[in-house]
Design a protein around this motif. Structure first.
Motif, PDB file in Angstrom:
ATOM      1  N   UNK A  65      20.386  -1.899   7.746  1.00 52.93           N
ATOM      2  CA  UNK A  65      20.597  -2.686   8.951  1.00 52.93           C
ATOM      3  C   UNK A  65      19.489  -2.467   9.967  1.00 52.93           C
ATOM      4  N   UNK A  66      19.036  -1.247  10.061  1.00 56.65           N
ATOM      5  CA  UNK A  66      18.089  -0.893  11.103  1.00 56.65           C
ATOM      6  C   UNK A  66      16.687  -0.833  10.521  1.00 56.65           C
ATOM      7  N   UNK A  67      15.689  -1.208  11.330  1.00 58.36           N
ATOM      8  CA  UNK A  67      14.310  -1.042  10.867  1.00 58.36           C
ATOM      9  C   UNK A  67      14.063   0.430  10.534  1.00 58.36           C
ATOM     10  N   UNK A  68      13.356   0.662   9.452  1.00 57.42           N
ATOM     11  CA  UNK A  68      13.053   2.027   9.056  1.00 57.42           C
ATOM     12  C   UNK A  68      14.089   2.632   8.127  1.00 57.42           C
ATOM     13  N   UNK A  69      15.177   1.912   7.864  1.00 58.63           N
ATOM     14  CA  UNK A  69      16.183   2.422   6.950  1.00 58.63           C
ATOM     15  C   UNK A  69      15.600   2.405   5.543  1.00 58.63           C
ATOM     16  N   UNK A  70      15.774   3.497   4.836  1.00 55.39           N
ATOM     17  CA  UNK A  70      15.214   3.587   3.491  1.00 55.39           C
ATOM     18  C   UNK A  70      16.152   2.978   2.465  1.00 55.39           C
ATOM     19  N   UNK A  71      15.578   2.411   1.442  1.00 51.68           N
ATOM     20  CA  UNK A  71      16.350   1.901   0.319  1.00 51.68           C
ATOM     21  C   UNK A  71      16.273   2.908  -0.813  1.00 51.68           C
ATOM     22  N   UNK A  72      17.308   2.926  -1.604  1.00 51.71           N
ATOM     23  CA  UNK A  72      17.327   3.799  -2.770  1.00 51.71           C
ATOM     24  C   UNK A  72      16.995   2.943  -3.978  1.00 51.71           C
ATOM     25  N   UNK A  73      16.092   3.420  -4.802  1.00 51.51           N
ATOM     26  CA  UNK A  73      15.743   2.703  -6.031  1.00 51.51           C
ATOM     27  C   UNK A  73      16.040   3.627  -7.192  1.00 51.51           C
ATOM     28  N   UNK A  74      16.897   3.179  -8.069  1.00 50.95           N
ATOM     29  CA  UNK A  74      17.255   3.959  -9.244  1.00 50.95           C
ATOM     30  C   UNK A  74      16.661   3.282 -10.472  1.00 50.95           C
ATOM     31  N   UNK A  75      16.109   4.080 -11.354  1.00 49.07           N
ATOM     32  CA  UNK A  75      15.545   3.536 -12.585  1.00 49.07           C
ATOM     33  C   UNK A  75      15.862   4.496 -13.704  1.00 49.07           C
ATOM     34  N   UNK A  76      16.280   3.952 -14.819  1.00 48.46           N
ATOM     35  CA  UNK A  76      16.598   4.808 -15.960  1.00 48.46           C
ATOM     36  C   UNK A  76      16.183   4.094 -17.244  1.00 48.46           C
ATOM     37  N   UNK A  77      15.902   4.897 -18.239  1.00 54.98           N
ATOM     38  CA  UNK A  77      15.558   4.367 -19.552  1.00 54.98           C
ATOM     39  C   UNK A  77      16.396   5.133 -20.574  1.00 54.98           C
TER      40      UNK A  77
END
Length: 139
Positions: A108-120
């Motif tokens: 919602x707020x500027x600067x909020x981090x996103x989580x990226x998950x990656x798996x193989x």
């Protein structure tokens, strides 16, 4: 109209409808009703009923594969929250608090981090990933 109110209403409407079909439904309903009870007490009960009716509509729409109804319901709640905030702009901070409790990963707020998950995975491997709560039942 204040762009911040429009953005907050959009996030809130989307979040509410998204959480209608999850285990967080009761917390979502209770949080929104509490918000209305605090800022528009005369409407709190009807908001609870409208949320329940919306959830029933959403579940039926998903069962029928009707994505358009879900989009309409989202737009409806975005508009409802926008009108609420226009009438009671002082409720914006309280709404942000409710959203943070319900859906803390929503940016919602500027600067909020996103989580990226990656798996193989390969072969018979299984991968379980979650950005928050995860419940797995295997038999």
């Amino acid at each position: 109209m204040d762009p911040e109110i429009a953005a907050l209403a959009g996030t809130a409407g989307t979040t509410v409808v998204t959480l209608m079909a999850t285990n967080a439904w009761e917390s979502t309903r209770d949080g929104m009703v509490a918000l209305w009870r605090r800022f528009q007490p005369s409407r709190a009960e009807s908001i609870g009923e409208e949320l329940e009716a919306g959830r029933e509509e959403l579940l039926l729409a998903r069962e029928a594969g009707d994505a358009e109804s879900e989009a309409e319901l989202t737009a409806e709640w975005q508009g409802r929250v926008r009108r609420f905030l226009l009438a009671r702009p002082e409720a914006a901070e309280a709404l942000r608090g409710v959203l943070d409790e319900l859906y803390p990963s929503a940016p919602e707020q500027p600067g909020t981090e996103r989580i990226r998950l990656e798996a193989h995975a390969s072969g018979q491997a299984r991968v379980y990933q979650a950005g928050r709560d995860q419940h797995i039942t295997e038999r």
